[in-house]
Design a protein around this motif. Structure first.
Motif, PDB file in Angstrom:
ATOM      1  N   GLU A 363      73.855 -80.440 -53.091  1.00 30.97           N
ATOM      2  CA  GLU A 363      74.384 -79.994 -54.379  1.00 30.97           C
ATOM      3  C   GLU A 363      74.486 -78.469 -54.435  1.00 30.97           C
ATOM      4  O   GLU A 363      75.488 -77.911 -54.900  1.00 30.97           O
ATOM      5  CB  GLU A 363      73.478 -80.486 -55.516  1.00 30.97           C
ATOM      6  CG  GLU A 363      73.445 -81.993 -55.689  1.00 30.97           C
ATOM      7  CD  GLU A 363      72.435 -82.406 -56.759  1.00 30.97           C
ATOM      8  OE1 GLU A 363      71.907 -81.513 -57.456  1.00 30.97           O
ATOM      9  OE2 GLU A 363      72.171 -83.612 -56.882  1.00 30.97           O
ATOM     10  N   VAL A 367      78.012 -75.988 -54.632  1.00 31.93           N
ATOM     11  CA  VAL A 367      78.275 -74.965 -55.641  1.00 31.93           C
ATOM     12  C   VAL A 367      78.538 -73.619 -54.980  1.00 31.93           C
ATOM     13  O   VAL A 367      79.482 -72.898 -55.339  1.00 31.93           O
ATOM     14  CB  VAL A 367      77.090 -74.863 -56.624  1.00 31.93           C
ATOM     15  CG1 VAL A 367      77.237 -73.619 -57.515  1.00 31.93           C
ATOM     16  CG2 VAL A 367      76.996 -76.115 -57.477  1.00 31.93           C
ATOM     17  N   SER A 406      75.306 -68.166 -59.202  1.00 31.70           N
ATOM     18  CA  SER A 406      73.985 -68.326 -59.807  1.00 31.70           C
ATOM     19  C   SER A 406      74.073 -69.025 -61.162  1.00 31.70           C
ATOM     20  O   SER A 406      73.274 -69.921 -61.483  1.00 31.70           O
ATOM     21  CB  SER A 406      73.323 -66.951 -59.968  1.00 31.70           C
ATOM     22  OG  SER A 406      72.105 -67.059 -60.659  1.00 31.70           O
ATOM     23  N   ALA A 407      75.071 -68.637 -61.956  1.00 28.99           N
ATOM     24  CA  ALA A 407      75.251 -69.276 -63.265  1.00 28.99           C
ATOM     25  C   ALA A 407      75.577 -70.761 -63.108  1.00 28.99           C
ATOM     26  O   ALA A 407      75.086 -71.606 -63.868  1.00 28.99           O
ATOM     27  CB  ALA A 407      76.355 -68.568 -64.038  1.00 28.99           C
ATOM     28  N   ALA A 408      76.408 -71.083 -62.117  1.00 32.02           N
ATOM     29  CA  ALA A 408      76.763 -72.482 -61.882  1.00 32.02           C
ATOM     30  C   ALA A 408      75.567 -73.284 -61.382  1.00 32.02           C
ATOM     31  O   ALA A 408      75.375 -74.448 -61.769  1.00 32.02           O
ATOM     32  CB  ALA A 408      77.913 -72.558 -60.878  1.00 32.02           C
ATOM     33  N   SER A 410      72.469 -72.808 -62.154  1.00 26.49           N
ATOM     34  CA  SER A 410      71.528 -73.034 -63.258  1.00 26.49           C
ATOM     35  C   SER A 410      71.918 -74.216 -64.121  1.00 26.49           C
ATOM     36  O   SER A 410      71.089 -74.747 -64.874  1.00 26.49           O
ATOM     37  CB  SER A 410      71.416 -71.774 -64.117  1.00 26.49           C
ATOM     38  OG  SER A 410      72.635 -71.507 -64.782  1.00 26.49           O
ATOM     39  N   GLU A 411      73.179 -74.661 -64.015  1.00 18.59           N
ATOM     40  CA  GLU A 411      73.639 -75.800 -64.812  1.00 18.59           C
ATOM     41  C   GLU A 411      73.377 -77.143 -64.135  1.00 18.59           C
ATOM     42  O   GLU A 411      73.545 -78.199 -64.750  1.00 18.59           O
ATOM     43  CB  GLU A 411      75.134 -75.642 -65.091  1.00 18.59           C
ATOM     44  CG  GLU A 411      75.458 -74.425 -65.969  1.00 18.59           C
ATOM     45  CD  GLU A 411      76.946 -74.251 -66.193  1.00 18.59           C
ATOM     46  OE1 GLU A 411      77.722 -75.094 -65.677  1.00 18.59           O
ATOM     47  OE2 GLU A 411      77.340 -73.293 -66.884  1.00 18.59           O
ATOM     48  N   LEU A 412      72.955 -77.131 -62.865  1.00 24.94           N
ATOM     49  CA  LEU A 412      72.649 -78.377 -62.169  1.00 24.94           C
ATOM     50  C   LEU A 412      71.369 -78.987 -62.737  1.00 24.94           C
ATOM     51  O   LEU A 412      70.407 -78.278 -63.033  1.00 24.94           O
ATOM     52  CB  LEU A 412      72.473 -78.125 -60.671  1.00 24.94           C
ATOM     53  CG  LEU A 412      73.698 -77.634 -59.895  1.00 24.94           C
ATOM     54  CD1 LEU A 412      73.313 -77.352 -58.445  1.00 24.94           C
ATOM     55  CD2 LEU A 412      74.825 -78.673 -59.957  1.00 24.94           C
ATOM     56  N   THR A 413      71.341 -80.301 -62.868  1.00 24.58           N
ATOM     57  CA  THR A 413      70.151 -80.976 -63.406  1.00 24.58           C
ATOM     58  C   THR A 413      68.961 -80.860 -62.459  1.00 24.58           C
ATOM     59  O   THR A 413      67.808 -80.988 -62.886  1.00 24.58           O
ATOM     60  CB  THR A 413      70.448 -82.459 -63.671  1.00 24.58           C
ATOM     61  OG1 THR A 413      70.890 -83.085 -62.449  1.00 24.58           O
ATOM     62  CG2 THR A 413      71.524 -82.609 -64.740  1.00 24.58           C
ATOM     63  N   ARG A 416      65.624 -75.923 -61.919  1.00 29.24           N
ATOM     64  CA  ARG A 416      64.731 -75.630 -63.041  1.00 29.24           C
ATOM     65  C   ARG A 416      64.729 -74.137 -63.334  1.00 29.24           C
ATOM     66  O   ARG A 416      64.259 -73.330 -62.542  1.00 29.24           O
ATOM     67  CB  ARG A 416      63.304 -76.089 -62.709  1.00 29.24           C
ATOM     68  CG  ARG A 416      63.209 -77.551 -62.305  1.00 29.24           C
ATOM     69  CD  ARG A 416      63.709 -78.459 -63.426  1.00 29.24           C
ATOM     70  NE  ARG A 416      63.760 -79.874 -63.016  1.00 29.24           N
ATOM     71  CZ  ARG A 416      64.233 -80.842 -63.764  1.00 29.24           C
ATOM     72  NH1 ARG A 416      64.708 -80.558 -64.971  1.00 29.24           N
ATOM     73  NH2 ARG A 416      64.244 -82.085 -63.328  1.00 29.24           N
ATOM     74  N   ALA A 418      66.593 -70.357 -64.470  1.00 27.86           N
ATOM     75  CA  ALA A 418      67.658 -69.533 -63.898  1.00 27.86           C
ATOM     76  C   ALA A 418      67.262 -69.056 -62.506  1.00 27.86           C
ATOM     77  O   ALA A 418      66.131 -68.620 -62.291  1.00 27.86           O
ATOM     78  CB  ALA A 418      67.939 -68.344 -64.799  1.00 27.86           C
TER      79      ALA A 418
END
Length: 428
Positions: A363, A367, A406-408, A410-413, A416, A418
């Protein structure tokens, strides 16, 4: 010999240190200055406080501007601090009447340097500020005088002893930021309200001064500034394994067409770099010049002794007739905005806290691939509750791409919190 008479505002640690130094080293200072130097007028917030030195022979003024306007002084010394209020009023008043000023006030010079320089030039006087950057380390003299003939490509370094102490202790003990910060406050290395230091603003003020001397005055509010609160003990452990050290750096570089790249942030630096071994409360200033090459000097960046020494060094220079303009030239160029970091390329360290299960790495790499971030190296440490810390070192990539990645992430489930992004600074 007629003494050089000083009016001093601010009787804190540094102000008292200046008085002590002038008295204890009077013979040597007189020999080097060509005349005695003595404080004759003073002011501070509390007239009755016992400061451990005899002040009875000095005239007491009710405010700093009154000291600046004292007709009997030859030089005004401002050691109040802060970019506004009585510190700024005093310096402007002294310069306006043609009285030279010595200050240790980095915020004042960083933010109002251009305006103060104009006042000084109009009134045929000078503002000296060696103590404003790196305490007793002769950073200003190095850039403005020692390297005056060279064309510098970069200037900066470790400019805040509080942050350097905290990162050094975190690495040595494995403790996290908040714990070490509390200890630093107890020891007097950090202020009760530490944000100016740990959020990078003290470093930014000092960097703005160095960049102004080396390149051009900067528009201070355009400088990207980030402190050390997000750095954890695990990051310092990863850094050791990768043969790096984490340091809060302020660095400015000459860009194309006279542009200036300047920023403050924690970075990875090679363990073999001279700046990597500067630990504890010490500061280091590093330069790169076309003729002088790479240079690093270090020493204590704060405290009574080092800062008082730098203040008195300026007084000796003035006694000898020094008349250097603030930015080293007889002009006052308009401040420049710092260039956007978006297109600047570097390798980066990326630390991600993830669920420790199969498929997570796929994953993450998906990204990163979508944002054109190529990974050079991956390391892992286990974390509590079936979590893991992943450290990824990238190939060279633009700042814009690594921030978007990095922003993308942080959106992964599976992620944990940022991710932490640190620039890898090789000083090339």
């Amino acid at each position: 010999m007629k003494p050089l008479k000083i009016g001093l505002a601010g009787l804190g640690t540094v102000g008292v240190g200046v008085i002590r130094l002038l008295r204890e080293n009077a013979d040597a200072i007189t020999a080097r200055a060509g005349r005695p130097i003595e404080v004759v007028a003073i002011t501070a917030r509390d007239r009755n406080r016992d400061r451990g030195v005899d002040l009875s022979a000095m005239r007491w003024h009710d405010n700093a501007v009154s000291v600046a306007n004292d007709p009997d002084i030859d030089i005004a010394v401002e050691l109040i601090g802060g970019s506004e209020g009585s510190a700024r009023d005093m310096v402007e008043a002294a310069l306006s009447r043609g009285t030279p000023v010595v200050t240790a006030n980095k915020a004042l010079v960083a933010i109002h340097g251009n305006a103060l320089n104009s006042i000084a030039i109009e009134n045929n006087t000078v503002l000296m500020f060696e103590a404003a950057v790196a305490g007793g380390v002769p950073a200003i003299k190095l850039v403005r005088e020692g390297l005056a003939a060279d064309h510098l490509q970069s200037v900066g370094g470790i400019l805040n002893g509080t942050c350097n102490y905290i990162l050094t202790e975190m690495r040595a003990t494995g403790r996290d930021f908040s714990d070490v910060l509390s200890e630093a406050q107890q020891k007097g290395y950090a202020e009760a309200e530490p944000s100016t230091d740990v959020d990078g603003w003290d470093t930014a003020h000092k960097l703005a001064i160095l960049a102004g001397l080396a390149f051009s005055p900067l528009s201070f509010d355009t400088m990207p500034v980030h402190g050390i609160r997000d750095v954890t003990a695990i990051d310092l452990k990863f850094a050791d394994e990768l043969r790096y050290r984490i340091k809060l750096l302020g660095l400015a570089r000459r860009g194309k067409n006279g542009e200036v790249e300047a920023w403050v942030r924690p970075c990875m630096v090679p363990a073999s770099a001279p700046i990597a071994v500067v630990n504890g409360v010490f500061n280091a200033v590093t330069t790169q010049g076309d003729f002088s090459g790479p240079m690093t000097i270090s020493g204590r960046g704060a405290g009574e002794g080092p800062t008082a020494s730098a203040v008195v060094a300026d007084l000796i220079d003035l006694a000898r007739g020094a008349s250097l303009p603030l930015w080293g030239t007889d002009t006052s160029p308009a401040p420049k905005s710092c260039v956007s970091l978006d297109t600047i390329e570097s390798a980066f360290y990326l630390r991600v806290n993830v669920d420790d299960r199969s498929g997570v790495m796929a994953e993450l790499t998906s990204v990163l691939r979508d944002h054109d971030v190529s990974v050079h190296f991956v390391s892992q440490h286990d974390a509590p509750e079936n979590k893991a810390y992943l450290a990824l070192v990238t190939h060279r990539v633009s700042e814009k791409s690594i921030r978007a990645a990095s922003a993308a992430l942080s959106e992964l489930t599976s992620v944990r919190g940022a991710p932490l992004v640190l620039k890898i600074e090789d000083f090339q």
